[in-house]
Structure formats: C-alpha cells, structure tokens
Design a protein around this motif. Structure first.
Motif, PDB file in Angstrom:
ATOM      1  N   VAL A 115       5.003  -3.025  -3.331  1.00 23.75           N
ATOM      2  CA  VAL A 115       3.562  -3.127  -3.099  1.00 23.75           C
ATOM      3  C   VAL A 115       2.905  -1.767  -3.327  1.00 23.75           C
ATOM      4  O   VAL A 115       3.370  -0.761  -2.794  1.00 23.75           O
ATOM      5  N   LEU A 116       1.848  -1.741  -4.137  1.00 24.78           N
ATOM      6  CA  LEU A 116       1.076  -0.503  -4.308  1.00 24.78           C
ATOM      7  C   LEU A 116      -0.157  -0.606  -3.421  1.00 24.78           C
ATOM      8  O   LEU A 116      -0.944  -1.544  -3.540  1.00 24.78           O
ATOM      9  N   TYR A 117      -0.305   0.364  -2.505  1.00 22.12           N
ATOM     10  CA  TYR A 117      -1.409   0.295  -1.552  1.00 22.12           C
ATOM     11  C   TYR A 117      -2.241   1.582  -1.656  1.00 22.12           C
ATOM     12  O   TYR A 117      -3.122   1.691  -2.501  1.00 22.12           O
ATOM     13  N   THR A 118      -1.892   2.618  -0.866  1.00 23.18           N
ATOM     14  CA  THR A 118      -2.704   3.836  -0.909  1.00 23.18           C
ATOM     15  C   THR A 118      -2.359   4.728  -2.093  1.00 23.18           C
ATOM     16  O   THR A 118      -3.144   5.576  -2.497  1.00 23.18           O
ATOM     17  N   GLY A 119      -1.141   4.574  -2.625  1.00 22.52           N
ATOM     18  CA  GLY A 119      -0.692   5.423  -3.734  1.00 22.52           C
ATOM     19  C   GLY A 119       0.052   6.648  -3.256  1.00 22.52           C
ATOM     20  O   GLY A 119       0.570   7.422  -4.055  1.00 22.52           O
ATOM     21  N   ARG A 120       0.143   6.847  -1.932  1.00 23.79           N
ATOM     22  CA  ARG A 120       0.800   8.057  -1.425  1.00 23.79           C
ATOM     23  C   ARG A 120       2.312   8.055  -1.654  1.00 23.79           C
ATOM     24  O   ARG A 120       2.908   9.099  -1.887  1.00 23.79           O
ATOM     25  N   THR A 121       2.911   6.880  -1.602  1.00 24.85           N
ATOM     26  CA  THR A 121       4.345   6.791  -1.876  1.00 24.85           C
ATOM     27  C   THR A 121       4.632   7.231  -3.308  1.00 24.85           C
ATOM     28  O   THR A 121       5.587   7.958  -3.578  1.00 24.85           O
TER      29      THR A 121
END
Lengths: 183, 309
Positions: free
Chosen positions: A105-111
């Motif tokens: 899952v792509l959410y905030t992009g911080r990972t």
C-alpha cells in the motif's frame, strides 16, 4: 467501523497479472532489472510478482530480494515504541541496474523515501521504479508517485486499508475500513 | 511487531528480562547484516549525541562502542580519566552533569568502582550504558558472548558453558552467569579456590577446581584473564603454577572427546590462560566475538535510544 471489499480473489489475480504484463512491457526480459520487495508487507507482493514473471518468461533469470527499511525511517524516536526490524536479503549488485521497488500500500510515501535511502547502501541503480498494489491517492506527505498501480482508491486519514495474502492470512483480498461518522 | 525494552538504561544483565535479551539478539542479527555491507552505516541515531566516558583503560570495548555509535550515525564525544578534571578533584556527578549540559543524550561509561553506573543513572538525566563497573557487571560483553554462542551452536538452552580463571575479580564472569542462566544454559566456574567467590554456587552455577574435568563437561570454554591489576594480595603461588594447572593449550583440547568452542573476552595474556596454538585454532571464536560486539552494541544503543521520554 464499516468495511468494504475492494479486491476479491478473482480481481486480485487479474490485477497481479496485469502488473506483470506492464512490467514485461517496460523491462523486456529483465536482463538489467531487479525486483526488491519492502519488508514486511511488500514482500508478499514481490514474491507473487516474481513467481508470475518466471511463469511468463520461462528460462529467464529474474533477480529478487527483500529490503528492510527500519533503520532508515524518519519517525525513529517519535513513536511510542521501537520497531523490530525484518531481514534484508539482497544477494546481488544493484549498481547500474533498474530497480523495481514493490510495496503493498502506498500512503504517505515516507516508507518509499526511507527505501530510496536504504537502497543506496547496495549501490547506485540506473533507475528506480515503484509498484504498489493499492495507491491511496491524495494522502501523500512527500512528492512520490508509483509507476505501476494495482488499484487506486480515494481515502481519508481515518480509513484503513488491509491487504490479506493467501500465504499468510488464507485469502487474497483487499479491504477498506472506514470509521463510522456520528450523525 | 514492536516492543520496548523493560529498562531505561543498561546497567547490568541482572535487571534484564528474557524478552529484552531476545530482542537485543534479534536486533543485533540485523545490525550484523548492516555492518557486512559495503556501506556499513545507517542513519537511525543521527539526532543523538553519545558521550563515551572511560574512567578506566580500555581498547576493545571503547573502539567497539565508538564504531557502533558511528555506524548508527550518532555524534560522539570521548572522554578518558587521564586527560580530565577528575584528576583535579571533580566529582563523578559534576563531571557528567557538565557534559550533559552540552546536550548529550546518552552516556557510555566504564568506571573502576562497582555500582558507578547505577549511581549515575539515579542522579543524571541521560540514558546510561554500563561498559564495565569495577568487579560488578559488564553487560554488553555478556550479551555479545551469549550472542556468539547462540550464533555458533544454534541455541543457548541446555548449552554447557564453563568460565575459567579469575572469577573473583571478573565483571565479565558475573554478567555472563546472569545472562547464560536467564537464557537456559548450564554454567560452571573453574579456577583456583582463592579466585572463586565463596558463595557463587548460590547463583546456580557448578563450581569445579579441576580444569580437565571442567573441559570434559562443557560445550564452550570462556577463558578469562588473570586481573593482576585488581589483585591486592597474591592469590596463587606463581604464574607458572597457574599456567600448569589452568592454562589451556592444544594438547588439553586434543585430549577431549569433542571439539569445544574457545572464547576469550580479551585482552589475552598469551602463554598464561591461553596458549597461542589454542587461541588461534579453528575452535576459537575470539575474533567472531569482537565482530559481534559491534553489532550487539549497535542493538543496545538503538533500542535504548528509541525510547521516547
């Protein structure tokens, strides 16, 4: 909390197959390309994609590895507890290779930011692309966009997306949980 | 999965829970992977400053901590007693508070007095890691020893470890006993009567004075140095006699029924507790201990630093 099924088993397979074909379109026989799944949940998708690609491209070597980004996160010391890392396994050189990062899952992009940082320890790739099964649009904290998307959905902060896998949870499904609004 | 250590400081193994030790080992395994990469550095501790306070001489432990801190991207300041105001009569708390006033987050301290680390943890506002306090504890050494045994033999439960030598003056022995017992290993201590503390069997260890019997019993021999600098009186007639009775050499290792692991926390007095042909043999994991030391210390620093106050 109300829940909604976004991908059922049938669509799940179709989606993964489509992602594989899109990858083959751009990467041909994967000569210069490696696949790296992000620990812990991206590894399921990367294993599935690698397995499928090997079926579509018999006889080709498709390199794949796992990357743990725990030590590169930007929220260390800002969380209640420390995160226990998972294993990194990259047994090949990524110098001048095209790297396909895989996450569920792509959410905030911080990972993904942390992953780009972590990747540098293994060399300088010629190009980095991103595959995600679910893109939670309009929720990014950083200017990061995926190159291949299984399914894009609109969500708000309080929503939760859960991906379950046949290997670990017994079913290939994606669920969206929405917090009930008070009238 | 995430879990916090049950302690705020690492003062001794005695205060740790089994789960703490397991978590330190799991994290250390990840760091061992990191330090074997071409780029051996991660940015986790980039906003942390660590002070290494060594009130007693050290080479290995100090280098090991320093490398661990650098590979976690921490900022570090070093301090050794010989070049400090301690010789001008400053108290320990004053010294440390002065250093902390310069915005230091963690303190790694070695001190000749037992309990110095515990004392400091009660009076100053920083995370303390004990790098050896007199004859009391040396927790990171015990953790890296146990980690090295587990790495080599697969587990600690049921493993028989004998600690040989100057048990009386050794903080390594005490921390090792606590750590190994907690993890389910069987522990024996072996040495001259005068160098074995009187009530040590209370800790659940077996006491043996015959080296050959001890080696026959064990899977792992952790050999300690005779700490002449801590010995105020003579505990045995001569070094030569000690070597004859307790020195480990190739001959005695070859006379055993199985290949045991030989460990040493360093520095080795070659020809005393360990002969060169034993220290450099394939049974010796002394250099692996040193390598694991950096990984284990990275894990301890990482897990303690990760706690939000």
């Amino acid at each position: 909390m109300s829940s909604r099924l976004i991908l059922n088993q049938k669509n799940f397979d179709i989606t993964i197959n489509r992602l594989c074909f899109e990858l083959i379109e751009n990467h041909d026989d994967f000569n210069d390309t490696v696949i790296i799944g992000l620990q812990p949940r991206g590894v399921n998708l990367s294993n599935r994609i690698t397995k499928q690609l090997r079926q579509f491209l018999p006889g080709k070597t498709i390199l794949s590895g796992n990357l743990d980004i725990t030590f590169f996160r930007d929220d260390f010391r800002r969380r209640e507890s420390v995160i226990v890392p998972s294993a990194t396994q990259i047994d090949f050189i990524i110098e001048n290779k095209k790297v396909i990062l895989v996450d569920d899952v792509l959410y905030t992009g911080r990972t993904i930011r942390a992953a780009l940082d972590a990747l540098l320890a293994f060399g300088r790739p010629s190009k980095v692309e991103l595959v995600v099964l679910i893109d939670r649009k309009f929720s990014r904290h950083l200017p990061i966009e995926p190159d291949y998307v299984g399914k894009a959905i609109d969500t708000i902060m309080s929503d939760k997306v859960k991906v379950t896998w046949n290997e670990t949870d017994g079913k290939d499904e994606v669920w969206l949980f929405t917090a009930q609004k008070e009238e | 999965m995430s879990q916090q250590l049950s302690v705020k400081h690492l003062l001794g193994i005695k205060d740790l829970q089994i789960d703490d030790i397991r978590q330190i080992f799991a994290t250390a395994a990840n760091f061992k992977d990191v330090i074997n990469r071409p780029i051996k550095k991660v940015p986790s501790l980039r906003d942390i400053t660590v002070a290494n306070l060594f009130f007693e001489n050290s080479t290995r432990t100090r280098l090991s901590f320093e490398l661990a801190e650098k590979r976690l991207s921490a900022d570090i300041v070093n301090f050794s007693a010989s070049s400090s105001s301690v010789s001008k009569g400053e108290t320990l708390i004053d010294t440390v508070n002065n250093i902390l006033a310069m915005k230091v987050d963690m303190v790694v301290m070695r001190h000749p007095k037992p309990g110095a680390a515990v004392f400091l943890s009660r009076h100053v506002n920083a995370k303390i890691i004990n790098a050896g306090d007199g004859t009391h504890e040396h927790p990171t050494q015990a953790l890296l020893d146990a980690f090295s045994i587990a790495e080599k033999l697969g587990e600690l439960k049921g493993v028989r470890v004998v600690i040989i030598g100057d048990i009386l003056h050794s903080r390594v022995a005490l921390s090792n006993i606590f750590c190994l017992k907690k993890m389910g290993a069987e522990v024996m201590v072996c040495g001259p009567v005068t160098l074995i503390p009187r009530y040590i069997a209370e800790l659940g260890v077996i006491v043996e004075h015959d080296l050959k019997k001890a080696l026959d019993w064990c899977d792992v021999a952790n050999v300690l140095r005779i700490q002449l600098e801590r010995q105020d009186i003579r505990y045995f007639p001569s070094l030569r006699e000690y070597v004859m009775l307790y020195g480990i050499n190739r001959e005695i290792l070859d006379s055993l029924k199985k290949d045991i692991l030989v460990m040493h926390p360093g520095p080795i007095n070659r020809g005393v507790e360990l002969s060169s042909d034993a220290a450099d043999s394939r049974q010796s994991i002394i250099l692996q201990q040193v390598e694991n030391g950096v990984a284990v210390r990275m894990a301890v620093l990482y897990l303690l630093a990760g706690q939000v106050d």
